[in-house]
Design a protein around this motif. Sequence first.
Motif: not given
Length: 885
Positions: A147-149, A195-196
Amino acid sequence: MHLGLYATLFLLMVPTACCSVCLKNPMTVFVPEELEANQFVFKVDNVSNCWPAGGLLFSSNDPGFIVHKDGSVFTSHYVKLPSGQKKISMLVKDPQKNEEWTCDILLSATQNDKAENRRQKREVVLKRTKRRWRPLPHSIMENSLGPFPEFVQQIRSDAEQNGKVFYKIRGPGVDEPPVGLFSILEGSGNISVHRPVDREEYPEFKFFGDAYFYSNNQKADLTLDITIKVEDANDNTPEFTEKVFRISVPENAKTDTVIYKLSATDRDENGTLNTKLKYKITSQQPAGLFSIEPAKGEISLRSPGLDREVQGTHELILEVRDMDGANYGRYSTGSAVITVSDVNDNLPFFLSASLSCNVSENTQNVQILRIPVDDKDLINSSNWRAKFKIISGNERGHFKIETDPVRNEGILSVIKPLDYEATQNVKLKVAVENEAPFEGSASFNTIPVDVAVTNVDEGPEFEMPIKIINVREDVAIGKEIGSYTAKDPETKTSANIGYKKLSDRDGWFNIDEKTGIIKTAKQLDRESTCVQNDEYNITVLAADTSQKSSTGTVVIRLIDVNDNDPVITIPNVHLCKSDIGTPFTVITANDSDKEPNSAPFTFSLPENPPDVRKYWTIEKISDTEAHLSERGDLALHVYKVPILIQDQQGKGSEQTATVSFCACSDGIHCSDRRSGLSAVLGVWAILAMIFAALLLLCIPLALFCGVKGSLKQIPEDTTQQHLIISNTEAPGENVMDGNVKIPLQSLEPSATGEGTLRAAADVAVRNGITKQEEVHRTIMNGSAHSLSSIPGRGRIPKGFDTSKFTTLEWQQFMWSRIGEKVILNNQDDDREISNDGVREYFFEGTGSAAGSVGCCSILGDEDRLDMLNNLGPRFKNLADICMKK
């Protein structure tokens, strides 16, 4: 050595007085006693709050310190404060107000710092210096699912030992594209990704981190370079570089020959399993012909079963897979089309075992047979195109064979007529091969061809196409010189064959229509223009009763006879009278006859008249040339000299050479003849000639009318027989004015063949003589044979009457006056008078209204001949006298 910042700023509390205090008293900044290179010292804006924020420019007078644009002061090299203090000056500029001032700053080291420095010096040899930053090397995974961040790493500075700090980051991925990808917690220094990330777009990120003190917002440490690498994930499929590989291989390729090397690309990271590719052939028809090396992608021929004539193309289905070919690797497929190229491994072959044809005799340049072949190699290639040749039976060259490029057939033709009486059948052997060399042991196939010759009714044939007959050129007219006959090739006889001439350029011969006997029709002449190289040709036609015919040539070779005399090739020559010139002229002769009826010639002078040998000599210098010389007693004149020239056989005749005996200033050429008398007579000369003609006409009229005593008695002149004009027209009136010209009258040649006064005058003018005395002397030399009273003028011929000098003296005087006028005309600058002479023109009929055409036609009014209509009373009196009866 402790690298933290120890600078403590002494802030002035009274903003309104800070500037004056700064200028009067130096401000103190506490720093470590020893400063490393590129170490932050203080910030100018924080020294005093009386200066406006921004807009000022700062600089230092000490080269050990550098001031940045934001007012931060760093050391340029290692600096140690002497006695714990150092004073530096800062130059402050306000560009808006165009003002500047100087502020002194005292750098001072604290007592604690001094003790710390001493302690560090004692321990420097015992332990390593601590790092200021403590970032952990880190990377992020490509295309992470969160999961982000997502936490990446933490940065920490040793400056935390000197006070509470906070952290900030900047650069690509933070405040530069891609913006907002990374962030940091200011209090902890933890960096996170939000993000990716695609590695193929951003393989790594390089940005910067800074540490600041909470107490004064000053930088607590140097800027930190932060690198975050994006770890590759196998998210890209390998692809072939071409959708379809086009491969060509010769059908005679050997086993294990590498015919092609495949290529593919993968966007993943090089040097990893993600890009380690393996190749394989998933299908092929027929199976087992081709193989592939998995790691290199090289396609090889596995067996020698390639045959273009059986199967021209092969298609392969290919696969490329990453992860070193593991089953879980990503893969893609492609194809390869292999074309088998042709080689000449098949000979052309005939479609039948033997061939035959017929041909009529005497035919030529006709096709008699077409020979078909077949070939399994590639159509319209050099491996397929056939070449034919006759390997036997064509020793006499009657046949030729060519290839039809469209149908690839052999075309047999007759190029030289066949004779049925000689050969009724011809057996040929024809071979065929390809244009390209054959890839095998055999080279060609053969076929027998039988050619039957059929008989036809042929025309007569001459025994020889060209017959030579030798004939003397003086043979009598109507004399038989030979015969030219033909025979029937079938009967071998000359019966029922007729003859006639097809060509006889000058009609010299006749031919008997039945027997072919040739007789002369005209007198032959070897020297005729119709004869080339002593040969004269006639063409004869022979025809039988069926009107079949043939032609032949009779060459009449003429035998020379001595029927031509030697002749002088250049009859007009000149002989120079000069001390430096050659005393002879060359006489050249030619004879149209051949050896021995021509040169060498003999040259001699005839005995009659005797004066020829008296004044001339001739001496042979070569077979065809002789030197003609005068003996030194002749005057300058033109002479006709007879010369006897004979060939080897004594045949010859008397020839005449016209010799111009002239003066040569250079010893080689006659002098300039531009002033010839015939070309320089002016208008007054024409008038004088008209007057002289009228006088000559009037004197006989006066004698006929019986007028006596009105004219002075004319002296007798039996030799010259000229009418002499009186020098007065009336008593006491002199008419010997220089403008009056007496017409030139030719003297009759004497019995000895001497020259004339006119010739002498012509010689003087042609030789360019300009002085009056020389003209007079030249004229007198020309008439020396009639003036014995003038010394040094040559010899007087026998039989000449020397008692009549009155007339000759008058002629002397008149000729000298004429010569004088000629010279004066020649000296005219404009040359108008010299160029105005009597010219001869032809009329297209009588009574032409145009009159005479010449230079005089363009003269002015004063030169016109209208004056002849108003000659005055003197001429009328003379006319009246002449008209009296």
